[in-house]
Write a protein that holds these residues in place. Structure first.
Motif, PDB file in Angstrom:
ATOM      1  N   SER A  38       0.853  -1.191   0.000  1.00  9.79           N
ATOM      2  CA  SER A  38       0.000   0.000   0.000  1.00  9.79           C
ATOM      3  C   SER A  38       0.884   1.235   0.000  1.00  9.79           C
ATOM      4  O   SER A  38       1.911   1.281   0.695  1.00  9.79           O
ATOM      5  CB  SER A  38      -0.909  -0.002   1.238  1.00  9.79           C
ATOM      6  N   ILE A  39       0.483   2.238  -0.789  1.00  8.04           N
ATOM      7  CA  ILE A  39       1.261   3.468  -0.929  1.00  8.04           C
ATOM      8  C   ILE A  39       0.332   4.663  -0.726  1.00  8.04           C
ATOM      9  O   ILE A  39      -0.794   4.667  -1.241  1.00  8.04           O
ATOM     10  CB  ILE A  39       1.931   3.549  -2.315  1.00  8.04           C
ATOM     11  N   ALA A  40       0.810   5.658   0.011  1.00  5.21           N
ATOM     12  CA  ALA A  40       0.001   6.844   0.292  1.00  5.21           C
ATOM     13  C   ALA A  40       0.779   8.110  -0.050  1.00  5.21           C
ATOM     14  O   ALA A  40       1.925   8.275   0.364  1.00  5.21           O
ATOM     15  CB  ALA A  40      -0.396   6.871   1.772  1.00  5.21           C
ATOM     16  N   PHE A  41       0.142   8.982  -0.816  1.00  6.86           N
ATOM     17  CA  PHE A  41       0.636  10.339  -1.076  1.00  6.86           C
ATOM     18  C   PHE A  41      -0.414  11.296  -0.522  1.00  6.86           C
ATOM     19  O   PHE A  41      -1.313  11.744  -1.245  1.00  6.86           O
ATOM     20  CB  PHE A  41       0.821  10.583  -2.576  1.00  6.86           C
ATOM     21  N   TRP A  42      -0.326  11.588   0.770  1.00  5.58           N
ATOM     22  CA  TRP A  42      -1.334  12.444   1.401  1.00  5.58           C
ATOM     23  C   TRP A  42      -1.286  13.867   0.873  1.00  5.58           C
ATOM     24  O   TRP A  42      -2.295  14.552   0.844  1.00  5.58           O
ATOM     25  CB  TRP A  42      -1.167  12.414   2.915  1.00  5.58           C
ATOM     26  N   PHE A  89      -4.002   7.543  -3.107  1.00  4.52           N
ATOM     27  CA  PHE A  89      -3.773   6.408  -2.218  1.00  4.52           C
ATOM     28  C   PHE A  89      -4.133   5.126  -2.965  1.00  4.52           C
ATOM     29  O   PHE A  89      -5.032   5.122  -3.804  1.00  4.52           O
ATOM     30  CB  PHE A  89      -4.644   6.505  -0.959  1.00  4.52           C
ATOM     31  N   GLY A  90      -3.450   4.042  -2.648  1.00  7.98           N
ATOM     32  CA  GLY A  90      -3.813   2.797  -3.306  1.00  7.98           C
ATOM     33  C   GLY A  90      -2.916   1.659  -2.919  1.00  7.98           C
ATOM     34  O   GLY A  90      -1.994   1.801  -2.118  1.00  7.98           O
ATOM     35  N   ARG A  91      -3.173   0.523  -3.546  1.00  9.51           N
ATOM     36  CA  ARG A  91      -2.454  -0.684  -3.145  1.00  9.51           C
ATOM     37  C   ARG A  91      -2.465  -1.738  -4.237  1.00  9.51           C
ATOM     38  O   ARG A  91      -3.293  -1.717  -5.158  1.00  9.51           O
ATOM     39  CB  ARG A  91      -3.098  -1.239  -1.894  1.00  9.51           C
ATOM     40  N   ASN A  92      -1.523  -2.684  -4.115  1.00 11.70           N
ATOM     41  CA  ASN A  92      -1.578  -3.957  -4.812  1.00 11.70           C
ATOM     42  C   ASN A  92      -2.224  -4.965  -3.878  1.00 11.70           C
ATOM     43  O   ASN A  92      -1.847  -5.047  -2.698  1.00 11.70           O
ATOM     44  CB  ASN A  92      -0.176  -4.462  -5.173  1.00 11.70           C
ATOM     45  N   LEU A  93      -3.171  -5.732  -4.370  1.00 15.14           N
ATOM     46  CA  LEU A  93      -3.747  -6.835  -3.613  1.00 15.14           C
ATOM     47  C   LEU A  93      -3.133  -8.109  -4.179  1.00 15.14           C
ATOM     48  O   LEU A  93      -3.463  -8.535  -5.294  1.00 15.14           O
ATOM     49  CB  LEU A  93      -5.275  -6.842  -3.728  1.00 15.14           C
ATOM     50  N   ASP A  94      -2.204  -8.696  -3.424  1.00 11.61           N
ATOM     51  CA  ASP A  94      -1.499  -9.897  -3.849  1.00 11.61           C
ATOM     52  C   ASP A  94      -2.128 -11.102  -3.157  1.00 11.61           C
ATOM     53  O   ASP A  94      -2.121 -11.190  -1.925  1.00 11.61           O
ATOM     54  CB  ASP A  94      -0.010  -9.811  -3.494  1.00 11.61           C
ATOM     55  N   THR A 154      -3.561  -9.604  -7.827  1.00  8.83           N
ATOM     56  CA  THR A 154      -4.919  -9.775  -8.345  1.00  8.83           C
ATOM     57  C   THR A 154      -5.445  -8.477  -8.941  1.00  8.83           C
ATOM     58  O   THR A 154      -6.053  -8.463 -10.003  1.00  8.83           O
ATOM     59  CB  THR A 154      -5.846 -10.253  -7.217  1.00  8.83           C
ATOM     60  N   TYR A 155      -5.226  -7.369  -8.212  1.00  9.64           N
ATOM     61  CA  TYR A 155      -5.579  -6.056  -8.750  1.00  9.64           C
ATOM     62  C   TYR A 155      -4.696  -4.997  -8.123  1.00  9.64           C
ATOM     63  O   TYR A 155      -4.092  -5.211  -7.059  1.00  9.64           O
ATOM     64  CB  TYR A 155      -7.062  -5.718  -8.526  1.00  9.64           C
ATOM     65  N   ALA A 156      -4.583  -3.886  -8.793  1.00 15.38           N
ATOM     66  CA  ALA A 156      -3.912  -2.698  -8.271  1.00 15.38           C
ATOM     67  C   ALA A 156      -4.890  -1.538  -8.375  1.00 15.38           C
ATOM     68  O   ALA A 156      -5.663  -1.454  -9.335  1.00 15.38           O
ATOM     69  CB  ALA A 156      -2.645  -2.393  -9.064  1.00 15.38           C
ATOM     70  N   CYS A 157      -4.879  -0.655  -7.386  1.00 19.93           N
ATOM     71  CA  CYS A 157      -5.828   0.455  -7.402  1.00 19.93           C
ATOM     72  C   CYS A 157      -5.153   1.753  -6.983  1.00 19.93           C
ATOM     73  O   CYS A 157      -4.137   1.755  -6.284  1.00 19.93           O
ATOM     74  CB  CYS A 157      -7.026   0.184  -6.486  1.00 19.93           C
ATOM     75  N   CYS A 158      -5.720   2.842  -7.446  1.00 21.85           N
ATOM     76  CA  CYS A 158      -5.334   4.188  -7.031  1.00 21.85           C
ATOM     77  C   CYS A 158      -6.609   4.971  -6.810  1.00 21.85           C
ATOM     78  O   CYS A 158      -7.451   5.059  -7.714  1.00 21.85           O
ATOM     79  CB  CYS A 158      -4.466   4.864  -8.094  1.00 21.85           C
ATOM     80  N   ILE A 159      -6.779   5.513  -5.616  1.00 17.33           N
ATOM     81  CA  ILE A 159      -7.960   6.297  -5.304  1.00 17.33           C
ATOM     82  C   ILE A 159      -7.574   7.775  -5.313  1.00 17.33           C
ATOM     83  O   ILE A 159      -6.746   8.215  -4.515  1.00 17.33           O
ATOM     84  CB  ILE A 159      -8.568   5.918  -3.945  1.00 17.33           C
ATOM     85  N   ASP A 160      -8.154   8.508  -6.246  1.00 18.89           N
ATOM     86  CA  ASP A 160      -7.965   9.954  -6.321  1.00 18.89           C
ATOM     87  C   ASP A 160      -9.034  10.583  -5.430  1.00 18.89           C
ATOM     88  O   ASP A 160     -10.182  10.742  -5.837  1.00 18.89           O
ATOM     89  CB  ASP A 160      -8.109  10.423  -7.766  1.00 18.89           C
TER      90      ASP A 160
END
Length: 326
Positions: A4-8, A13-18, A272-278
């Protein structure tokens, strides 16, 4: 396994779900008036709207990660052998099952500071969602416009750590992950000077020599180091779409390629998926392993209103854009 990575400061914000299996994951919007039900406290009938990836059971979104309409993000990552949940609830504290954390925190709080204050009084109880559902061993990254922190449940209660790195993976516990970065303090995105033997002719034969020693394997500690290095040195363009694309480049750099990690059961652990939440624009971007292109789901005023969950199945087929020669 996950990253999970965060740029506050950027609201990204987002993550890889492995994972080696699917869990019915889909993008789910929980609107403000869809009541959150808890085992040991009163329901939360009205709350901030949430968007994230979850499985849905009994009309309940079981979120892996999500963000709310105020810009607060929370992700649970696998923490086996270290996560501890108490067998029984205790009086005079806020008893929660692990799956109830994201709904309560994101439903109630607008900032990381508010979330940390709320969680300070929580006791995590070993209670699955329902009989037959797994009780996942987790720790959490919580991040908002005011910063980020890590929360880990241990035998003596919850531990909180300031997250100045903006990264979380899995084991070992966060203090060890943070301390391990000291072993890589000599790495740089720039070509290094010859300090090995200044009098010896050691010509530069290519770019990237400053990163020699940066781990490239998929273990949790290596992913933490590599994600931290990339996050701290990544250059972001001014345009918002390009910033989102850059975010996915960071996640892709620590993703698991199918077949490169085999579990003891003989299954492929993969991203399985990667996401980025703007969180500034209210958009959830993702790509799955098999659908490499980016998909987007927007949290709008319409979808944030009402009681019914809004669900979007994740795309799982390869998709290509064919350009026509001129």
């Amino acid at each position: 396994m996950c990253t999970s990575i965060a740029f506050w400061d950027r609201g990204l914000f987002g993550r890889n779900l492995d994972l080696e299996y699917h869990f019915g994951e889909q993008v789910v919007i929980t609107p403000r008036d869809h009541a959150f039900i808890f085992h040991h406290r009163a329901p939360l009938a009205h709350h901030h709207a949430l968007i994230g990836t979850a499985s849905v059971a009994q009309n309940t979104a079981l979120y892996a990660e999500a963000a709310n309409e105020k810009g607060l993000y929370m992700a649970g990552l696998y923490f086996p052998g270290n996560a501890h949940y108490f067998a029984d609830p205790a009086p005079d504290v806020l008893n929660l099952a692990p799956y109830e954390l994201i709904p309560l925190v994101l439903g109630s709080c607008a900032t990381a500071a508010e979330a940390r204050s709320l969680l300070a009084g929580v006791r995590l109880v070993a209670q699955p969602f329902a009989p037959g559902y797994p009780l996942a061993a987790l720790h959490w990254q919580v991040a908002g416009p005011d910063g980020s922190f890590i929360m880990e449940p241990r035998e003596d209660g919850l531990h909180f750590y300031d997250d100045t790195v903006g990264v979380l993976t899995n084991n070992p516990p966060y203090p060890y992950q943070r301390m391990n970065l000291n072993n890589y303090r000599g790495l740089s995105p720039r070509t290094p000077d010859n300090t090995f033997a200044p009098g010896l002719d050691l010509p530069v034969y290519g770019q990237g020599l400053g990163g020699l020693g940066l781990p490239g394997d998929a273990s949790p500690m290596s992913r933490f180091v590599k994600a931290a290095f990339l996050r701290q040195n990544a250059v972001f363009p001014d345009e918002r779409p390009a910033q989102v694309t850059q975010f996915f480049h960071l996640l892709d750099a620590v993703s698991m390629v199918r077949g490169s990690v085999i579990t003891p059961e003989g299954r492929c652990d993969e991203t399985t998926y990667a996401c980025c939440i703007d969180t500034r624009e209210g958009v959830y971007y993702y790509h799955t392993y098999d659908s490499g292109c980016l998909h987007a789901v927007r949290l709008t005023e319409e979808t944030a209103t009402g009681t019914a969950l809004r669900c979007v199945p994740l795309a799982d087929k390869s998709q290509f854009v064919f350009d026509t020669p001129q």
